[in-house]
Design a protein around this motif. Structure first.
Motif, PDB file in Angstrom:
ATOM      1  N   GLN A 141      25.584 -11.972  51.811  1.00  0.00           N
ATOM      2  CA  GLN A 141      26.212 -12.585  50.639  1.00  0.00           C
ATOM      3  C   GLN A 141      26.038 -11.701  49.407  1.00  0.00           C
ATOM      4  O   GLN A 141      26.982 -11.508  48.626  1.00  0.00           O
ATOM      5  N   VAL A 142      24.833 -11.161  49.221  1.00  0.00           N
ATOM      6  CA  VAL A 142      24.577 -10.279  48.076  1.00  0.00           C
ATOM      7  C   VAL A 142      25.430  -9.019  48.188  1.00  0.00           C
ATOM      8  O   VAL A 142      26.021  -8.558  47.199  1.00  0.00           O
ATOM      9  N   ALA A 143      25.524  -8.459  49.396  1.00  0.00           N
ATOM     10  CA  ALA A 143      26.331  -7.256  49.599  1.00  0.00           C
ATOM     11  C   ALA A 143      27.798  -7.537  49.295  1.00  0.00           C
ATOM     12  O   ALA A 143      28.504  -6.676  48.740  1.00  0.00           O
ATOM     13  N   ALA A 144      28.272  -8.730  49.641  1.00  0.00           N
ATOM     14  CA  ALA A 144      29.669  -9.093  49.356  1.00  0.00           C
ATOM     15  C   ALA A 144      29.918  -9.159  47.856  1.00  0.00           C
ATOM     16  O   ALA A 144      30.982  -8.748  47.368  1.00  0.00           O
ATOM     17  N   SER A 173       9.346 -11.242  43.973  1.00  0.00           N
ATOM     18  CA  SER A 173       9.161  -9.948  44.644  1.00  0.00           C
ATOM     19  C   SER A 173       9.892  -9.919  45.980  1.00  0.00           C
ATOM     20  O   SER A 173      10.504  -8.909  46.350  1.00  0.00           O
ATOM     21  N   ALA A 174       9.854 -11.043  46.713  1.00  0.00           N
ATOM     22  CA  ALA A 174      10.550 -11.111  47.996  1.00  0.00           C
ATOM     23  C   ALA A 174      12.062 -11.028  47.811  1.00  0.00           C
ATOM     24  O   ALA A 174      12.759 -10.384  48.606  1.00  0.00           O
ATOM     25  N   VAL A 175      12.571 -11.657  46.759  1.00  0.00           N
ATOM     26  CA  VAL A 175      14.003 -11.565  46.461  1.00  0.00           C
ATOM     27  C   VAL A 175      14.370 -10.130  46.120  1.00  0.00           C
ATOM     28  O   VAL A 175      15.411  -9.613  46.556  1.00  0.00           O
ATOM     29  N   ARG A 176      13.519  -9.455  45.360  1.00  0.00           N
ATOM     30  CA  ARG A 176      13.790  -8.056  45.004  1.00  0.00           C
ATOM     31  C   ARG A 176      13.754  -7.158  46.237  1.00  0.00           C
ATOM     32  O   ARG A 176      14.549  -6.224  46.366  1.00  0.00           O
ATOM     33  N   ALA A 177      12.844  -7.430  47.157  1.00  0.00           N
ATOM     34  CA  ALA A 177      12.780  -6.666  48.403  1.00  0.00           C
ATOM     35  C   ALA A 177      14.091  -6.789  49.170  1.00  0.00           C
ATOM     36  O   ALA A 177      14.609  -5.805  49.710  1.00  0.00           O
ATOM     37  N   LEU A 178      14.628  -7.999  49.216  1.00  0.00           N
ATOM     38  CA  LEU A 178      15.912  -8.205  49.889  1.00  0.00           C
ATOM     39  C   LEU A 178      17.027  -7.447  49.169  1.00  0.00           C
ATOM     40  O   LEU A 178      17.849  -6.788  49.807  1.00  0.00           O
ATOM     41  N   ALA A 179      17.035  -7.516  47.843  1.00  0.00           N
ATOM     42  CA  ALA A 179      18.080  -6.845  47.060  1.00  0.00           C
ATOM     43  C   ALA A 179      18.022  -5.334  47.219  1.00  0.00           C
ATOM     44  O   ALA A 179      19.051  -4.653  47.207  1.00  0.00           O
ATOM     45  N   ALA A 201      16.865 -19.885  51.476  1.00  0.00           N
ATOM     46  CA  ALA A 201      17.857 -18.851  51.797  1.00  0.00           C
ATOM     47  C   ALA A 201      17.193 -17.500  52.035  1.00  0.00           C
ATOM     48  O   ALA A 201      17.537 -16.776  52.978  1.00  0.00           O
ATOM     49  N   VAL A 202      16.227 -17.162  51.190  1.00  0.00           N
ATOM     50  CA  VAL A 202      15.590 -15.844  51.270  1.00  0.00           C
ATOM     51  C   VAL A 202      14.626 -15.746  52.446  1.00  0.00           C
ATOM     52  O   VAL A 202      14.616 -14.762  53.185  1.00  0.00           O
ATOM     53  N   MET A 203      13.814 -16.775  52.647  1.00  0.00           N
ATOM     54  CA  MET A 203      12.759 -16.712  53.654  1.00  0.00           C
ATOM     55  C   MET A 203      13.227 -17.108  55.054  1.00  0.00           C
ATOM     56  O   MET A 203      12.743 -16.565  56.049  1.00  0.00           O
ATOM     57  N   LEU A 204      14.174 -18.045  55.146  1.00  0.00           N
ATOM     58  CA  LEU A 204      14.595 -18.540  56.460  1.00  0.00           C
ATOM     59  C   LEU A 204      15.912 -17.928  56.939  1.00  0.00           C
ATOM     60  O   LEU A 204      16.172 -17.887  58.142  1.00  0.00           O
ATOM     61  N   HIS A 205      16.753 -17.469  56.007  1.00  0.00           N
ATOM     62  CA  HIS A 205      18.041 -16.891  56.383  1.00  0.00           C
ATOM     63  C   HIS A 205      18.266 -15.569  55.643  1.00  0.00           C
ATOM     64  O   HIS A 205      19.278 -15.418  54.933  1.00  0.00           O
ATOM     65  N   PRO A 206      17.356 -14.610  55.785  1.00  0.00           N
ATOM     66  CA  PRO A 206      17.457 -13.372  54.999  1.00  0.00           C
ATOM     67  C   PRO A 206      18.694 -12.541  55.312  1.00  0.00           C
ATOM     68  O   PRO A 206      19.297 -11.957  54.400  1.00  0.00           O
ATOM     69  N   GLU A 207      19.108 -12.479  56.577  1.00  0.00           N
ATOM     70  CA  GLU A 207      20.263 -11.649  56.924  1.00  0.00           C
ATOM     71  C   GLU A 207      21.544 -12.214  56.327  1.00  0.00           C
ATOM     72  O   GLU A 207      22.371 -11.481  55.775  1.00  0.00           O
ATOM     73  N   GLU A 225      18.880 -14.726  40.402  1.00  0.00           N
ATOM     74  CA  GLU A 225      17.822 -15.653  40.009  1.00  0.00           C
ATOM     75  C   GLU A 225      17.103 -16.183  41.246  1.00  0.00           C
ATOM     76  O   GLU A 225      17.742 -16.630  42.207  1.00  0.00           O
ATOM     77  N   ALA A 226      15.776 -16.118  41.226  1.00  0.00           N
ATOM     78  CA  ALA A 226      14.958 -16.689  42.295  1.00  0.00           C
ATOM     79  C   ALA A 226      14.703 -18.149  41.945  1.00  0.00           C
ATOM     80  O   ALA A 226      13.760 -18.479  41.217  1.00  0.00           O
ATOM     81  N   ASP A 227      15.545 -19.023  42.428  1.00  0.00           N
ATOM     82  CA  ASP A 227      15.509 -20.427  42.030  1.00  0.00           C
ATOM     83  C   ASP A 227      14.564 -21.243  42.913  1.00  0.00           C
ATOM     84  O   ASP A 227      14.529 -21.069  44.131  1.00  0.00           O
TER      85      ASP A 227
END
Length: 227
Positions: free
Chosen positions: A200-203, A111-117, A189-195, A152-154
């Motif tokens: 990276q996802v936007a790229a 869910s947190a990965v989806r929030a970022l996406a 990556a998601v929790m400590l370096h979200p920006e 993928e949320a690895d």
């Protein structure tokens, strides 16, 4: 992550606050004061109004999630109707959470990965998507079908065995060979370096959009040449 402070709802007249407690002052029903707990519907709505988007989305997803022997705690229709009880100052934030909530999400980290996406322009992901490659069904955590992007949320625990690691490597290779771009995002990556992760996802989205635009342009050139 494990919360560092306890969140408590108190009557509006109570003003005292403790060092390890965050107090949310709201009206409480007689039943809530008597039982000392809010029901699942109110809990989801309060969290949607108060918490950061990723945390609130994880809670809403969990409440909607159902399993074979475990029905969901709330229904989507209840959440939408319940938005009428949310204070106006928090309504926009709560509505965003409720509209994005999806019981198909497998766990809070996903869910947190989806929030970022969802914060990446041009990207529209669904949770737990089944993709058929060479007659084999592959289940992925998140996918944008139109852009053919998989996220993928690895986690290290999931790949703790050699068999699990080998299975996922084969799965990722099959997806890439079928023209899916695969992003593997770790908890760190998601929790400590979200920006940085969001960039990276936007790229990757920009790369895919450029590829699709190039392919469309080539097809148009072919059509003009044939005509």
């Amino acid at each position: 992550v494990e919360p560092s402070r306890t969140e408590v709802i108190v009557r509006r007249r109570l003003l005292r606050s403790g060092r390890k407690v965050t107090m949310r002052r709201r009206d409480l029903t007689d039943r809530e004061r008597r039982n000392g707990v809010t029901d699942p519907l109110r809990t989801v709505l309060d969290c949607a109004a108060d918490l950061p988007f990723a945390e609130a989305l994880a809670i809403a997803d969990s409440a909607l999630r159902s399993a074979k022997d475990t029905p969901s705690l709330v229904a989507r229709s209840q959440l939408i109707e319940g938005l009428g009880s949310v204070a106006r100052r928090s309504l926009g934030r709560a509505r965003r959470v409720i509209e994005a909530a999806d019981g198909r999400a497998a766990n809070p980290f996903e869910s947190a990965v989806r929030a970022l996406a969802l914060d990446v322009p041009g990207l529209t992901v669904e949770p737990q998507v089944t993709i058929v490659v060479d007659g084999t069904e592959l289940r992925v955590d998140l996918a944008d079908r139109s852009l053919r992007i998989v996220i993928e949320a690895d986690s290290y625990a999931w790949h703790s065995s050699r068999m699990a690691f080998s299975r996922d490597c084969d799965r990722y290779s099959s997806l890439i060979a079928d023209d899916w771009l695969v992003l593997r995002l770790t908890w760190r990556a998601v929790m400590l370096h979200p920006e940085r992760t969001r960039r990276q996802v936007a790229a990757v989205v920009a790369l895919r959009e450029a590829q699709l635009g190039w392919a469309t342009g080539v097809c148009r050139q072919c059509l003009r040449a044939a005509g």
